[in-house]
Design an enzyme around this catalytic site. Structure first.
Site, PDB file in Angstrom:
ATOM      1  N   HIS A 120      18.573 -63.172  68.227  1.00 30.76           N
ATOM      2  CA  HIS A 120      18.273 -64.521  67.732  1.00 30.76           C
ATOM      3  C   HIS A 120      16.877 -64.879  68.246  1.00 30.76           C
ATOM      4  CE1 HIS A 120      18.634 -68.916  67.501  1.00 30.76           C
ATOM      5  NE2 HIS A 120      19.707 -68.749  66.768  1.00 30.76           N
ATOM      6  N   ASP A 194      22.530 -63.119  76.373  1.00 30.20           N
ATOM      7  CA  ASP A 194      22.766 -64.281  75.523  1.00 30.20           C
ATOM      8  C   ASP A 194      24.217 -64.170  75.022  1.00 30.20           C
ATOM      9  OD1 ASP A 194      23.053 -66.061  73.461  1.00 30.20           O
ATOM     10  OD2 ASP A 194      21.461 -65.228  72.209  1.00 30.20           O
ATOM     11  N   GLN A 197      27.195 -65.893  70.976  1.00 29.30           N
ATOM     12  CA  GLN A 197      28.144 -65.437  69.951  1.00 29.30           C
ATOM     13  C   GLN A 197      29.283 -64.621  70.545  1.00 29.30           C
ATOM     14  OE1 GLN A 197      27.930 -66.539  66.939  1.00 29.30           O
ATOM     15  NE2 GLN A 197      25.849 -67.373  66.989  1.00 29.30           N
ATOM     16  N   LYS A 220      29.399 -73.650  70.287  1.00 33.07           N
ATOM     17  CA  LYS A 220      29.959 -72.468  69.614  1.00 33.07           C
ATOM     18  C   LYS A 220      31.408 -72.236  70.051  1.00 33.07           C
ATOM     19  CE  LYS A 220      25.704 -70.688  68.506  1.00 33.07           C
ATOM     20  NZ  LYS A 220      25.053 -70.953  67.251  1.00 33.07           N
ATOM     21  N   CYS A 360      18.019 -67.380  61.929  1.00 29.38           N
ATOM     22  CA  CYS A 360      17.141 -67.301  63.110  1.00 29.38           C
ATOM     23  C   CYS A 360      16.996 -65.867  63.598  1.00 29.38           C
ATOM     24  CB  CYS A 360      17.630 -68.187  64.257  1.00 29.38           C
ATOM     25  SG  CYS A 360      17.882 -69.885  63.821  1.00 29.38           S
TER      26      CYS A 360
HETATM   27  N1  ALA Z   1      22.454 -69.743  66.413  1.00 22.55           N
HETATM   28  C1  ALA Z   1      23.097 -70.324  65.304  1.00 22.55           C
HETATM   29  C2  ALA Z   1      23.331 -69.361  64.168  1.00 22.55           C
HETATM   30  O1  ALA Z   1      23.290 -68.188  64.353  1.00 22.55           O
HETATM   31  C3  ALA Z   1      22.491 -71.587  64.883  1.00 22.55           C
HETATM   32  O2  ALA Z   1      23.550 -69.775  63.066  1.00 22.55           O
END
Ligand code: ALA
Length: 402
Positions: A120, A194, A197, A220, A360
């Site tokens: 990202h 990071d 996710q 998230k 992103c």
């Molecule tokens: N990081 C978020 C996405 O992947 C906003 O959509």
């Protein structure tokens, strides 16, 4: 076992979108918030609101206790110590904090940072910008032809710091953080993860992962916006200088200088997002109350169904690992000959929310020769019926757009 009944915890699912049931498949961008979390946030604001670490009155003491209890819950969730958890507004702030405090204090001109092409932007730009200021080199983590890190080449590289995602927000691919940590630590290099996710879909036992830094965003994982945490390994807390300066993080101040706390509270300059931290802990407790095992096993089934439905269509190109077990949370794809925004708009007219664009991740899209893609990403309230609705929406789009 999780059932569709879980959706009643989330008032948003009572809404109709363009006359249809809401099918929310944009969880990698942001998840929905359960009413219970909003109720706890509201209770804090209505009955306990006061500043923390600054007063001796009842409300201030209650507020301080609730804020520090939230730190404990977050630490427990990550299986780390309370003294290793700083609150941040999101994973982006977590990365920036390390890039602009730890790096200047611990890396020297000419040192190398590695980042991956599947990051990202928030896990690329802080390192790139800090490197410009400090005279560091930024190089790429080597990958095999697929989406796995090439450990053989990685272990031959000379570097001091490596930043990588736990899960790619574009490909859904899962990185083996413990293995990366081994390579880094054999070289005396630091590892930043990071976890934005990863945290909603994987155990995220940070002690077991063995990284030096781990950050995530609350939104998230069913918490309000503006919340998140940064784990800093015990031995590195004192090596990470404060990122912001102000009230609440000092031992003493003169007009010429300040003497700052050395503990994790040094990252609490100014009045923190107290309600946010409390609501983050509430969301993590909600998640634990449903059970990580139940959530992950349901998501695995739904993801497998999503992946097999999409990849079985001849006119759909799916990106990322071809084996469902190597990915979590999401599938990015394109309907051949159709722009991702057009497909997403038709899906929205059917009540299906997905993300379209580059998510992103411009370097990753460019690397695969893509202008954009559609991303369907799942959360704990998604079931097979949601994937069926997505596939029906794609069928309608085929008729309208092709
Ligand atoms: N990081 C978020 C996405 O992947 C906003 O959509």
């Amino acid at each position: 076992m999780l059932t569709e009944k879980i959706r009643t915890d989330f008032p948003v699912f009572t809404r109709k979108i363009n006359g249809n049931r809401l099918v929310y498949l944009d969880n990698s961008a942001t998840s929905q918030c359960p009413k219970k979390v909003i109720d706890e946030l509201s209770d804090y604001y209505l009955y306990h609101r006061a500043n923390v670490h600054r007063g001796v009155h009842t409300l201030s003491e209650e507020s301080t206790d609730m804020y520090e209890a939230a730190r404990k819950v977050t630490a427990r969730f990550l299986n780390v110590k309370n003294t290793e958890v700083a609150f941040v507004k999101n994973a982006t702030e977590g990365a920036n904090l390390i890039a602009f405090s730890f790096l200047p204090a611990n890396l020297k001109k000419g040192d190398t940072i590695l980042v991956s092409k599947y990051e990202h932007h928030s896990n690329i730009l802080p390192w790139v910008e800090s490197a410009k200021l400090l005279g560091l080199n930024v190089k790429q983590i080597p990958f095999t032809k697929g989406y796995a890190i090439d450990y053989e080449r990685l272990s031959k590289m000379d570097f001091t710091f490596l930043a990588v995602n736990q899960v790619s927000n574009f490909l859904g691919s899962v990185n083996d953080i413990s293995k990366i940590a081994d390579v880094c630590h054999k070289k005396g290099a630091y590892l930043f993860v990071d976890g934005a996710q990863g945290i909603p879909h994987l155990p995220s036992n940070v002690t077991n992962l063995g990284c030096d830094f781990y950050t995530f965003s609350g939104h998230k994982i069913y918490a309000p916006f503006g919340t998140g945490a940064l784990y800093i390994k015990d031995s590195l807390v004192s090596k990470t200088p404060p990122f912001m300066f102000g009230g609440g993080m000092i031992k003493s101040v003169t007009l010429e200088s300040g003497d700052y706390l050395n503990e994790i509270e040094k990252f609490d300059a100014g009045t923190p997002n107290i309600g946010g931290a409390i609501a983050l802990a509430s969301a993590l407790k909600y998640f634990e109350s449903i059970g990580k095992k139940a959530i992950f096993s349901n998501e695995e089934k739904v993801l497998h169904y999503l992946y097999s439905q999409l990849s079985s269509q001849k006119d759909i190109q799916v990106y990322g690992p071809t084996k469902a077990e190597k990915r979590v949370g999401l599938v990015s794809f394109n309907l051949k000959g159709v722009h991702s925004h057009d497909l997403a708009s038709i899906l929205d007219s059917e009540g299906v929310a997905v993300r379209s664009g580059q998510h992103c991740t411009m370097p990753a899209h460019k690397g695969l020769g893509l202008v954009a893609s559609v991303r369907a990403s799942i959360g704990l309230y998604n079931f097979q019926d949601d994937i069926d609705a997505l596939m029906e929406g794609i069928n309608i789009a085929r008729k309208v757009l092709k």
